[in-house]
Write an enzyme that holds these catalytic residues in place. Structure first.
Site, mmCIF file in Angstrom:
data_model
loop_
_atom_site.group_PDB
_atom_site.id
_atom_site.type_symbol
_atom_site.label_atom_id
_atom_site.label_comp_id
_atom_site.label_asym_id
_atom_site.label_seq_id
_atom_site.Cartn_x
_atom_site.Cartn_y
_atom_site.Cartn_z
ATOM 1 N N ARG A 25 0.827 -1.210 0.000
ATOM 2 C CA ARG A 25 0.000 0.000 0.000
ATOM 3 C C ARG A 25 0.859 1.257 0.000
ATOM 4 O O ARG A 25 0.549 2.234 -0.676
ATOM 5 C CB ARG A 25 -0.978 0.014 1.181
ATOM 6 C CG ARG A 25 -2.072 -1.027 1.057
ATOM 7 C CD ARG A 25 -2.967 -1.042 2.263
ATOM 8 N NE ARG A 25 -2.167 -1.331 3.450
ATOM 9 C CZ ARG A 25 -2.400 -0.841 4.660
ATOM 10 N NH1 ARG A 25 -3.420 -0.036 4.879
ATOM 11 N NH2 ARG A 25 -1.632 -1.161 5.667
ATOM 12 N N ASN A 43 -6.433 -2.561 2.451
ATOM 13 C CA ASN A 43 -6.457 -4.011 2.604
ATOM 14 C C ASN A 43 -7.897 -4.482 2.711
ATOM 15 O O ASN A 43 -8.711 -3.866 3.399
ATOM 16 C CB ASN A 43 -5.711 -4.434 3.866
ATOM 17 C CG ASN A 43 -4.210 -4.334 3.742
ATOM 18 O OD1 ASN A 43 -3.662 -4.299 2.649
ATOM 19 N ND2 ASN A 43 -3.529 -4.281 4.871
#
Length: 100
Positions: A25, A43
């Site tokens: 990320r 997520n």
């Protein structure tokens, strides 16, 4: 002139593979900011990462290419096995690009 005429788009990509707990990320956020995109990387409970990016369509396409590039030439962490993309008119994600 509307957003479509200016080439502004919204990319929603679902990335499968080893993409959680490896800095993925953060990497997506860095690439998106370099490309001038706004949005988020989050997520999901099933192990995927959802990427939402808005901005110039060409920049969104470049981010999509980087997400699935094999092998990664930009130091992408983890291992990507599949990327599913969907496109829509921009909705306004707010400023910046965040990790969720």
């Amino acid at each position: 002139m509307d957003d479509e005429a200016q080439g502004v788009a919204r990319l929603q990509a679902f990335v499968r593979g080893t993409v959680q707990g490896v800095g993925f990320r953060w990497w997506v956020r860095s690439r998106a900011l370099e490309l001038g995109l706004t949005g988020s990387a989050a997520n999901l409970d099933d192990g995927r990462v959802e990427v939402v990016a808005e901005g110039p369509r060409t920049a969104c396409l470049r981010l999509l290419d980087l997400l699935g590039e094999q092998p990664s030439t930009h130091g992408r962490p983890g291992e990507v096995t599949y990327v599913h993309d969907a496109w829509a008119p921009p909705r306004g994600t707010g400023p910046g690009f965040v990790e969720r």
